[in-house]
Design a protein around this motif. Sequence first.
Motif, short mmCIF file in Angstrom:
data_model
loop_
_atom_site.label_atom_id
_atom_site.label_comp_id
_atom_site.label_asym_id
_atom_site.label_seq_id
_atom_site.Cartn_x
_atom_site.Cartn_y
_atom_site.Cartn_z
N GLU A 1 -20.03 -35.00 44.76
CA GLU A 1 -20.37 -35.65 43.49
C GLU A 1 -21.76 -35.22 43.00
O GLU A 1 -21.94 -34.98 41.80
CB GLU A 1 -20.30 -37.16 43.63
N VAL A 2 -22.71 -35.09 43.90
CA VAL A 2 -24.05 -34.62 43.53
C VAL A 2 -23.97 -33.17 43.05
O VAL A 2 -24.51 -32.82 41.99
CB VAL A 2 -25.02 -34.74 44.72
N LEU A 3 -23.28 -32.34 43.81
CA LEU A 3 -23.15 -30.93 43.46
C LEU A 3 -22.35 -30.75 42.18
O LEU A 3 -22.69 -29.92 41.34
CB LEU A 3 -22.48 -30.20 44.63
N ARG A 4 -21.31 -31.56 42.01
CA ARG A 4 -20.48 -31.48 40.79
C ARG A 4 -21.32 -31.70 39.54
O ARG A 4 -21.19 -30.99 38.55
CB ARG A 4 -19.35 -32.51 40.87
N GLU A 5 -22.20 -32.68 39.58
CA GLU A 5 -23.06 -32.96 38.43
C GLU A 5 -23.98 -31.77 38.15
O GLU A 5 -24.18 -31.40 36.99
CB GLU A 5 -23.87 -34.24 38.66
N GLU B 1 -26.69 -20.47 36.88
CA GLU B 1 -26.80 -21.13 38.18
C GLU B 1 -25.46 -21.65 38.69
O GLU B 1 -25.32 -21.97 39.87
CB GLU B 1 -27.79 -22.30 38.10
N ALA B 2 -24.49 -21.74 37.83
CA ALA B 2 -23.20 -22.35 38.20
C ALA B 2 -22.52 -21.62 39.35
O ALA B 2 -21.96 -22.25 40.25
CB ALA B 2 -22.28 -22.41 36.98
N LYS B 3 -22.57 -20.30 39.34
CA LYS B 3 -21.88 -19.53 40.38
C LYS B 3 -22.43 -19.86 41.77
O LYS B 3 -21.66 -20.10 42.70
CB LYS B 3 -22.00 -18.03 40.11
N VAL C 1 -23.98 -29.49 34.68
CA VAL C 1 -25.21 -29.24 33.91
C VAL C 1 -25.44 -27.73 33.77
O VAL C 1 -25.77 -27.25 32.68
CB VAL C 1 -26.43 -29.94 34.57
N ALA C 2 -25.23 -26.99 34.84
CA ALA C 2 -25.43 -25.54 34.81
C ALA C 2 -24.45 -24.87 33.85
O ALA C 2 -24.83 -23.94 33.12
CB ALA C 2 -25.29 -24.95 36.21
N HIS C 3 -23.21 -25.32 33.82
CA HIS C 3 -22.25 -24.75 32.88
C HIS C 3 -22.64 -25.07 31.44
O HIS C 3 -22.54 -24.21 30.57
CB HIS C 3 -20.83 -25.26 33.16
N ASN C 4 -23.08 -26.28 31.20
CA ASN C 4 -23.51 -26.64 29.83
C ASN C 4 -24.72 -25.84 29.39
O ASN C 4 -24.83 -25.46 28.23
CB ASN C 4 -23.80 -28.13 29.74
N ALA C 5 -25.65 -25.61 30.33
CA ALA C 5 -26.87 -24.86 30.01
C ALA C 5 -26.63 -23.36 29.95
O ALA C 5 -27.45 -22.63 29.39
CB ALA C 5 -27.95 -25.18 31.05
N TYR D 1 -14.40 -24.28 38.34
CA TYR D 1 -15.12 -25.53 38.60
C TYR D 1 -14.18 -26.72 38.45
O TYR D 1 -14.14 -27.60 39.30
CB TYR D 1 -16.32 -25.64 37.63
N ARG D 2 -13.40 -26.74 37.39
CA ARG D 2 -12.45 -27.83 37.17
C ARG D 2 -11.41 -27.88 38.30
O ARG D 2 -11.05 -28.94 38.79
CB ARG D 2 -11.74 -27.69 35.82
#
Length: 114
Positions: free
Chosen positions: A22-26, A38-40, A30-34, A93-94
């Motif tokens: 849950e922490v990592l998911r958030e 960093e998402a990878k 955020v990384a995908h939105n920005a 991610y989904r």
Amino acid sequence: MIDVKKEGITKEVVDQWYSEWEVLREQIHVAHNARNGEAKDLMERGIVNFLNFVVGASDIDEYDATADYEVLPINGKERIAFIQAKPGQYACYRQLDELYKETKKRCARLRLKS
């Protein structure tokens, strides 16, 4: 089929594992939105966390991509392969998020079964 270890799917173990996600998911969200790239790396951490859980919950020493695991939901190994192929994609991610949710539910069912 690689059977589940009862001590690997206790409520406490599963809750700890899922709370880490849950922490990592958030952070991934955020990384995908920005769109900051960093998402990878975050997704790769999420994949490692997921596979470590599968190994810990099963009667094995390391993950085997060709094996079937009692702890994994339907099409789990194929879905993991899809996610590992392109971890930076939002669709992956989904898919990883859904795998976490479904695996948590599956662990609850397996606890009731045993």
